[in-house]
Design an enzyme around this catalytic site. Sequence first.
Site, PDB file in Angstrom:
ATOM      1  N   LYS A 180      28.625  74.646  46.059  1.00 24.21           N
ATOM      2  CA  LYS A 180      28.693  73.885  44.803  1.00 24.21           C
ATOM      3  C   LYS A 180      27.504  72.931  44.709  1.00 24.21           C
ATOM      4  CE  LYS A 180      31.398  70.101  44.554  1.00 24.21           C
ATOM      5  NZ  LYS A 180      30.673  68.861  44.187  1.00 24.21           N
ATOM      6  N   ASN A 181      27.222  72.240  45.813  1.00 22.84           N
ATOM      7  CA  ASN A 181      26.217  71.165  45.755  1.00 22.84           C
ATOM      8  C   ASN A 181      24.785  71.671  45.831  1.00 22.84           C
ATOM      9  OD1 ASN A 181      28.317  69.462  45.448  1.00 22.84           O
ATOM     10  ND2 ASN A 181      28.298  68.671  47.537  1.00 22.84           N
ATOM     11  N   ARG A 200      29.736  64.037  38.739  1.00 17.78           N
ATOM     12  CA  ARG A 200      28.661  63.134  39.174  1.00 17.78           C
ATOM     13  C   ARG A 200      27.315  63.810  39.025  1.00 17.78           C
ATOM     14  NH1 ARG A 200      26.619  58.106  41.122  1.00 17.78           N
ATOM     15  NH2 ARG A 200      24.794  58.651  42.370  1.00 17.78           N
ATOM     16  N   CYS A 224      33.953  62.124  41.523  1.00 17.11           N
ATOM     17  CA  CYS A 224      35.057  61.653  42.357  1.00 17.11           C
ATOM     18  C   CYS A 224      35.016  60.120  42.486  1.00 17.11           C
ATOM     19  CB  CYS A 224      34.954  62.264  43.758  1.00 17.11           C
ATOM     20  SG  CYS A 224      35.318  64.011  43.745  1.00 17.11           S
ATOM     21  N   ARG A 247      29.153  54.311  43.362  1.00 18.84           N
ATOM     22  CA  ARG A 247      28.204  55.400  43.066  1.00 18.84           C
ATOM     23  C   ARG A 247      27.171  54.986  41.993  1.00 18.84           C
ATOM     24  NH1 ARG A 247      31.158  61.129  43.245  1.00 18.84           N
ATOM     25  NH2 ARG A 247      29.218  61.724  44.260  1.00 18.84           N
ATOM     26  N   PRO A 248      26.390  53.949  42.283  1.00 17.13           N
ATOM     27  CA  PRO A 248      25.367  53.519  41.326  1.00 17.13           C
ATOM     28  C   PRO A 248      24.259  54.570  41.178  1.00 17.13           C
ATOM     29  CG  PRO A 248      25.081  52.392  43.414  1.00 17.13           C
ATOM     30  CD  PRO A 248      26.354  53.188  43.531  1.00 17.13           C
ATOM     31  N   ILE A 249      23.404  54.389  40.183  1.00 16.09           N
ATOM     32  CA  ILE A 249      22.277  55.321  40.005  1.00 16.09           C
ATOM     33  C   ILE A 249      20.949  54.565  40.047  1.00 16.09           C
ATOM     34  CG2 ILE A 249      23.564  57.097  38.736  1.00 16.09           C
ATOM     35  CD1 ILE A 249      22.441  55.895  36.132  1.00 16.09           C
ATOM     36  N   ASP A 250      20.963  53.403  40.698  1.00 19.95           N
ATOM     37  CA  ASP A 250      19.748  52.558  40.740  1.00 19.95           C
ATOM     38  C   ASP A 250      18.564  53.272  41.391  1.00 19.95           C
ATOM     39  OD1 ASP A 250      21.461  52.391  43.029  1.00 19.95           O
ATOM     40  OD2 ASP A 250      20.232  50.771  43.807  1.00 19.95           O
ATOM     41  N   ASP A 268      31.614  64.831  53.197  1.00 21.21           N
ATOM     42  CA  ASP A 268      32.502  65.706  52.412  1.00 21.21           C
ATOM     43  C   ASP A 268      33.539  66.404  53.281  1.00 21.21           C
ATOM     44  OD1 ASP A 268      29.917  66.764  50.056  1.00 21.21           O
ATOM     45  OD2 ASP A 268      31.058  64.920  50.269  1.00 21.21           O
ATOM     46  N   ILE A 284      29.224  56.636  54.458  1.00 22.91           N
ATOM     47  CA  ILE A 284      28.428  56.964  53.265  1.00 22.91           C
ATOM     48  C   ILE A 284      29.001  56.345  51.997  1.00 22.91           C
ATOM     49  CG2 ILE A 284      27.474  58.844  51.844  1.00 22.91           C
ATOM     50  CD1 ILE A 284      26.327  58.827  54.667  1.00 22.91           C
ATOM     51  N   ARG A 338      37.469  71.797  40.969  1.00 25.24           N
ATOM     52  CA  ARG A 338      36.060  71.447  40.734  1.00 25.24           C
ATOM     53  C   ARG A 338      35.188  71.985  41.859  1.00 25.24           C
ATOM     54  NH1 ARG A 338      35.117  65.751  40.903  1.00 25.24           N
ATOM     55  NH2 ARG A 338      32.998  66.472  40.565  1.00 25.24           N
TER      56      ARG A 338
HETATM   57  C1  EPZ Z   1      25.975  64.304  46.777  1.00 19.56           C
HETATM   58  O1  EPZ Z   1      26.410  63.243  45.956  1.00 19.56           O
HETATM   59  C2  EPZ Z   1      27.125  65.306  46.791  1.00 19.56           C
HETATM   60  N1  EPZ Z   1      27.395  65.765  45.437  1.00 19.56           N
HETATM   61  C3  EPZ Z   1      28.374  64.637  47.352  1.00 19.56           C
HETATM   62  O2  EPZ Z   1      29.405  65.617  47.405  1.00 19.56           O
HETATM   63  C4  EPZ Z   1      28.067  64.158  48.772  1.00 19.56           C
HETATM   64  O3  EPZ Z   1      29.194  63.489  49.285  1.00 19.56           O
HETATM   65  C5  EPZ Z   1      26.867  63.205  48.734  1.00 19.56           C
HETATM   66  O4  EPZ Z   1      25.736  63.861  48.124  1.00 19.56           O
HETATM   67  C6  EPZ Z   1      26.458  62.738  50.125  1.00 19.56           C
HETATM   68  O5  EPZ Z   1      26.167  63.837  50.919  1.00 19.56           O
HETATM   69  C7  EPZ Z   1      26.599  66.718  44.897  1.00 19.56           C
HETATM   70  O6  EPZ Z   1      25.643  67.172  45.504  1.00 19.56           O
HETATM   71  C8  EPZ Z   1      26.955  67.184  43.511  1.00 19.56           C
HETATM   72  P1  EPZ Z   1      24.183  60.270  47.332  1.00 19.56           P
HETATM   73  P2  EPZ Z   1      25.365  62.085  45.494  1.00 19.56           P
HETATM   74  O7  EPZ Z   1      23.315  59.884  46.203  1.00 19.56           O
HETATM   75  O8  EPZ Z   1      24.035  62.670  45.290  1.00 19.56           O
HETATM   76  C9  EPZ Z   1      24.500  55.564  47.309  1.00 19.56           C
HETATM   77  C10 EPZ Z   1      31.508  66.539  46.936  1.00 19.56           C
HETATM   78  O9  EPZ Z   1      32.652  66.257  47.349  1.00 19.56           O
HETATM   79  N2  EPZ Z   1      23.590  55.605  46.155  1.00 19.56           N
HETATM   80  O10 EPZ Z   1      23.575  60.945  48.519  1.00 19.56           O
HETATM   81  O11 EPZ Z   1      25.998  61.343  44.398  1.00 19.56           O
HETATM   82  C11 EPZ Z   1      25.867  56.155  46.977  1.00 19.56           C
HETATM   83  O12 EPZ Z   1      26.683  55.199  46.336  1.00 19.56           O
HETATM   84  C12 EPZ Z   1      30.557  65.429  46.549  1.00 19.56           C
HETATM   85  O13 EPZ Z   1      31.055  67.701  46.819  1.00 19.56           O
HETATM   86  C13 EPZ Z   1      23.109  54.410  45.644  1.00 19.56           C
HETATM   87  O14 EPZ Z   1      23.439  53.330  46.135  1.00 19.56           O
HETATM   88  O15 EPZ Z   1      25.372  61.164  46.803  1.00 19.56           O
HETATM   89  C14 EPZ Z   1      26.373  56.550  48.334  1.00 19.56           C
HETATM   90  O16 EPZ Z   1      26.923  55.427  48.973  1.00 19.56           O
HETATM   91  C15 EPZ Z   1      31.163  64.044  46.706  1.00 19.56           C
HETATM   92  N3  EPZ Z   1      22.270  54.453  44.580  1.00 19.56           N
HETATM   93  C16 EPZ Z   1      25.108  56.993  49.065  1.00 19.56           C
HETATM   94  O17 EPZ Z   1      24.009  56.424  48.333  1.00 19.56           O
HETATM   95  C17 EPZ Z   1      21.886  55.635  44.003  1.00 19.56           C
HETATM   96  O18 EPZ Z   1      21.093  55.598  43.024  1.00 19.56           O
HETATM   97  C18 EPZ Z   1      24.910  58.502  49.122  1.00 19.56           C
HETATM   98  O19 EPZ Z   1      24.991  58.967  47.804  1.00 19.56           O
HETATM   99  C19 EPZ Z   1      22.385  56.843  44.534  1.00 19.56           C
HETATM  100  C20 EPZ Z   1      23.232  56.815  45.626  1.00 19.56           C
END
Ligand code: EPZ
Length: 418
Positions: free
Chosen positions: A22-23, A92, A116, A121-124, A307, A329, A399
């Site tokens: 999926k990812n 997301r 989820c 889950r910010p996007i900063d 995950d 994480i 999902r």
């Molecule tokens: C991806 O999410 C995966 N989703 C998640 O899988 C997975 O848990 C995650 O990576 C970590 O491996 C998809 O690929 C669709 P991150 P993503 O940005 O990209 C923080 C599942 O169950 N962060 O690596 O959203 C964030 O809050 C899903 O399949 C910021 O602070 O994860 C987290 O604490 C759940 N600012 C950490 O980084 C940002 O701008 C890792 O998040 C972005 C992230």
Amino acid sequence: MASFVIQGGRRLAGEHHVQGAKNSALPILAATVAVRGPCIIRRCPDLLDVTATLNILEHLGCAVERNGGDVFIDSTQLTGFVIPERLMLEMRSSIVFLGPLLSAMGQAQLSTPGGCEIGERPIDIHEKAMRALGAVVTQEGGKLQCNAGRRLRGTRFALEIPSVGATENLMIAAATAEGMTTIQNAAREPEIADLGNFLNACGAAIHGAGTGTVVIEGVRRLHGAEHTVIPDRITAATFLCAAAVTGGEILLRGAKASHMSAMLNTLEQAGCRLHRTGPGEIFLQANSRLQALPALRTAPYPGFPTDAQAVFMSLAALAEGSSMITETIFEDRFHHIGELIKMGARIRVEGHTAIVEGVAGLRGCEADACDLRAGAALVVAGLAAQGETRVSNIRHIDRGCARFELELRALGADIIRN
Ligand code: EPZ
């Protein structure tokens, strides 16, 4: 709301063909927006999140055709750069349309994504990354407006956290930016390498995707390509755990063991016998009671994946001895614990660590799937529990786990959707 109803206590045995990841499928499908020509993406799993992504592609004017696991996309006639909130909130990974839209249209209007409930889950980092490429990014009331001007410009960007999504957005946007981009502290998940391979098949010049440093030489345009998505390492591990907790055995086909080392090592630590029986095959046997996991910590790849934390907690709940599972994480990814305790698990939480005292057996109950991975973990626990378990809100599970009850039934589970 649909539920899964499980009559537990049956030993699983048989074969399971691992679904496409999926990812990996989601960012690759989004990346086709930046490609000027037809693409065929193979081994796309039959998931709600894939359908949501295809809906966004169609909304943007892409030609989309789905034939089983093969998806045909042509983004040559894009008509828009705005993704409405109703489509963004589905998941997301809708945020990973940001880079592709800036590449293809020079602008993007998105709302903050859904997904989820496992933390803020910010996007900063996504925003900082796009600004580093020269885009003007403003966020107001949950709406993101981005403008790339004439063309994005290559840059050097170090991620403060190795964010998977931010690395993906950066790679896609930088692929057609002017000049060189270097990404430092990039996410190293296999899905990142898969995205890099797809983009390079489209004519990009990306080096080091899947390592901590990714170097991208911007090209003018990306052309169409065919690509087969890698296997889903998380659902593969979910099925291994399902066999393990029921004292069963399972042969996975179409798996990629090299993407699963941390999880396979943990299963062996728990007392499972694992054999690589052939290319893409993993055979697991678990006849005796499982052993506890004394120090399990989630971490960015190649560490133990967040995950898989929930499903391994279901396994720990039934193991002999005391396990410690730390989630590093996401700040709120323990929703499955309350439901497991309802089933008789003995778990206490100290900060981001769960201490699990294994019990000889769980009892079926009414449980709620509050997110995708927690939901799958509750199903796995229900397979081992005595009596009936009803897991509600299974839309979350749909999902990310394709045909979940059908695949489990093929292994001997007594599970129905109703
Ligand atoms: C991806 O999410 C995966 N989703 C998640 O899988 C997975 O848990 C995650 O990576 C970590 O491996 C998809 O690929 C669709 P991150 P993503 O940005 O990209 C923080 C599942 O169950 N962060 O690596 O959203 C964030 O809050 C899903 O399949 C910021 O602070 O994860 C987290 O604490 C759940 N600012 C950490 O980084 C940002 O701008 C890792 O998040 C972005 C992230």
